[in-house]
Design a protein around this motif. Sequence first.
Motif, short mmCIF file in Angstrom:
data_model
loop_
_atom_site.label_atom_id
_atom_site.label_comp_id
_atom_site.label_asym_id
_atom_site.label_seq_id
_atom_site.Cartn_x
_atom_site.Cartn_y
_atom_site.Cartn_z
N LEU A 93 10.21 -22.57 31.84
CA LEU A 93 9.31 -23.26 30.32
C LEU A 93 9.84 -23.07 28.45
N CYS A 94 11.16 -22.63 28.60
CA CYS A 94 11.97 -22.26 27.72
C CYS A 94 12.05 -24.12 27.28
N THR A 95 12.01 -24.24 25.55
CA THR A 95 12.08 -25.81 25.29
C THR A 95 13.46 -25.83 24.58
N PHE A 96 14.55 -24.50 24.15
CA PHE A 96 15.60 -24.38 23.88
C PHE A 96 15.31 -24.30 22.19
N CYS A 97 14.67 -23.82 21.57
CA CYS A 97 14.59 -24.02 20.28
C CYS A 97 14.97 -23.29 19.31
N ASN A 98 15.50 -22.26 19.86
CA ASN A 98 16.74 -20.96 19.41
C ASN A 98 15.44 -20.20 18.57
N LEU A 99 14.22 -20.71 18.05
CA LEU A 99 13.69 -19.88 17.44
C LEU A 99 13.42 -18.02 18.32
N CYS A 100 13.59 -18.07 19.11
CA CYS A 100 13.86 -16.29 18.90
C CYS A 100 14.73 -15.53 19.12
N ILE A 101 15.95 -16.70 19.13
CA ILE A 101 17.74 -16.13 18.49
C ILE A 101 17.58 -15.53 17.41
N SER A 154 7.74 -14.55 18.69
CA SER A 154 8.51 -15.57 17.83
C SER A 154 8.49 -16.94 19.17
N CYS A 155 8.36 -16.89 20.04
CA CYS A 155 9.13 -17.86 21.22
C CYS A 155 6.75 -18.96 21.18
N PRO A 156 7.77 -19.64 21.48
CA PRO A 156 6.07 -20.44 20.84
C PRO A 156 5.24 -21.00 22.31
N ASN A 157 6.50 -20.55 23.00
CA ASN A 157 5.90 -21.09 24.76
C ASN A 157 5.70 -19.78 25.81
N GLY A 158 5.71 -18.73 25.54
CA GLY A 158 5.35 -17.73 26.18
C GLY A 158 6.72 -17.86 27.35
S1 SF4 Z 1 14.39 -21.21 22.90
FE1 SF4 Z 1 14.01 -18.91 22.93
S2 SF4 Z 1 11.94 -19.47 21.24
FE2 SF4 Z 1 12.40 -20.89 21.87
S3 SF4 Z 1 10.78 -21.45 24.05
FE3 SF4 Z 1 13.16 -20.84 24.28
S4 SF4 Z 1 12.83 -18.74 25.04
FE4 SF4 Z 1 11.43 -19.13 23.15
#
Ligand code: SF4
Lengths: 156, 371
Positions: free
Chosen positions: A108-116, A75-79
């Motif tokens: 690399l993380c953009t803090f989008c919360n999708l993984c959670i 689910s992470c958009p940027n690996g």
């Molecule tokens: S918050 Fe999670 S899904 Fe979003 S970029 Fe960071 S690790 Fe990936």
Amino acid sequence: MFLKEYFKTIFGTVKSLLTGMRRTGYYFTHGKEIITQEYPNEYPVLADRFRGEVVMIHDEKNEHRCTGCSACEISCPNGTIKIISKFETGPDGKKKKAIDKFVYHLELCTFCNLCIEACPTSAIKMDQAFEHSVFDRSRLTKVLNKPGSKIMEGVE
Amino acid sequence: MFEEVATTEQGDLVINVGPQHPSTHGVLHLIITLRGETIMKIEPHLGYIHRSIEKMCEGLTYRQFVYVTSKMDYLSSHINNHGCVLCVEKGLQLEVTPRAQVIRVLMDELTRIASHCLWWGALGMDVGALTPFFHAFREREMINVIMEETCGTRLTMNYMVPGGVMADLHSNFQKRVKQFIKDFKPKLIEYDDLLTNNSIFIERMKGVGILSKDDAVSYGCTGPTARGSGVSCDIRKWYPYEIYDKLNFEEVLETEGDSYSRYMVRVREFRQSLSILEQLIDNIPEGDFQTKTKAVLKLPKGEFYSKVETARGEFGVYIVAEGATNPYRIKFRSPGFSNLSALDHIARGQKIADMIAIMGSLDFVIPDIDR
Ligand code: SF4
Ligand code: SF4
């Protein structure tokens, strides 16, 4: 006629300037209403949902809930997340997939919360830490499962 | 040698504004031809922060691509996300719960106020008044705190997901928004004292950079830029989405078409957004904040378009789906790009010093222009 207009403009300008200056003067004399936060002397209170970095939840017995299913990685958009799994032999002699390393690249993380959102067992969460500056970027690559930790009883 | 490069054959001076000029609000590069102090031509050069977002989105799933759009117009990130999820929901024919709809509209209007706050402060700074900047950021901070509590971030939210919103409202949300409405109203009078009624400011803005109604239409301007010229183009009124058709607010229109009208449209929109917040904050319906969706979203084969009104104008999302988990092609229609195209027309014949006021009144966010 011209003179009248001329002076009217001047007085109008002065008046509008004074109105503005009154506002400025108000804050000059009411220093308490100024909201500058003196970080780092004054540490900000962050909301409990603030997305600082991804961490894995461990309990006091050093156990986590991650099954190594890779849903967060997909689910992470940027690996940002790499799940390295291994096969463990359970007490009943069966081989079972388990997590070896949960590698998290903070840079690399953009803090989008999708993984959670994607994690079926709520094994990971967002932490409020926000001071991420380091001298060497290799320190931003983290392994989230603590050494020696294992999966909780009963989490599938 | 220098002389030859810097002037045209007619002896006009060619200067560069940007790409690193503070008044261009980002990395916008303008090549301006000047005769004396008068602007003969403006050529905007784009591409400094092109990230090929549309191409990037084609590789992402329908859940992931929503996030990327917050990075286009970062000041209206909620509204951008909103446009994307609306388009995905159109494809999936998803119903959104009433609670989620109200939450979305509340967030949109808070974003609009925050965006206009930043624009107001920055415009003041562009024309030489430093104080408004700090005042506007003080109010914007209150909204940022509200956002941070409910959505987790301050700028690029990714709070809207196909089917609803990511999390329920924070328990403090209502209290804080009510406090904000109460605090912000007297601040609007303060804003008027500081800038709107200031004669120096009026002198710099009135009659500068006139965009006629016809030109606004033919350049494809939308949002406050077009409404300042009297073009009625508010998507919330014309093509209502979510619950905007049930709300009581007026579309702000000014007729002059100069920088001051565009300024007045935005300042008056503060009050409209506040009134929407007031209507909704006590009437948030109970229920789910998210419709249950499949873990993997697949849009059926077809083409889908949806549009929303961001703080800058019409934002459109066009998806061509081939039945896979990621879009076959995505196109974003961003308001800033069309508004920028009118800049050359507006600024011709004006003085170079007015160019900054005109740019400020057009309210550019460069990553939105240069996707
Ligand atoms: S918050 Fe999670 S899904 Fe979003 S970029 Fe960071 S690790 Fe990936
Ligand atoms: S953190 Fe959750 S989603 Fe990611 S591998 Fe572990 S159990 Fe699966």
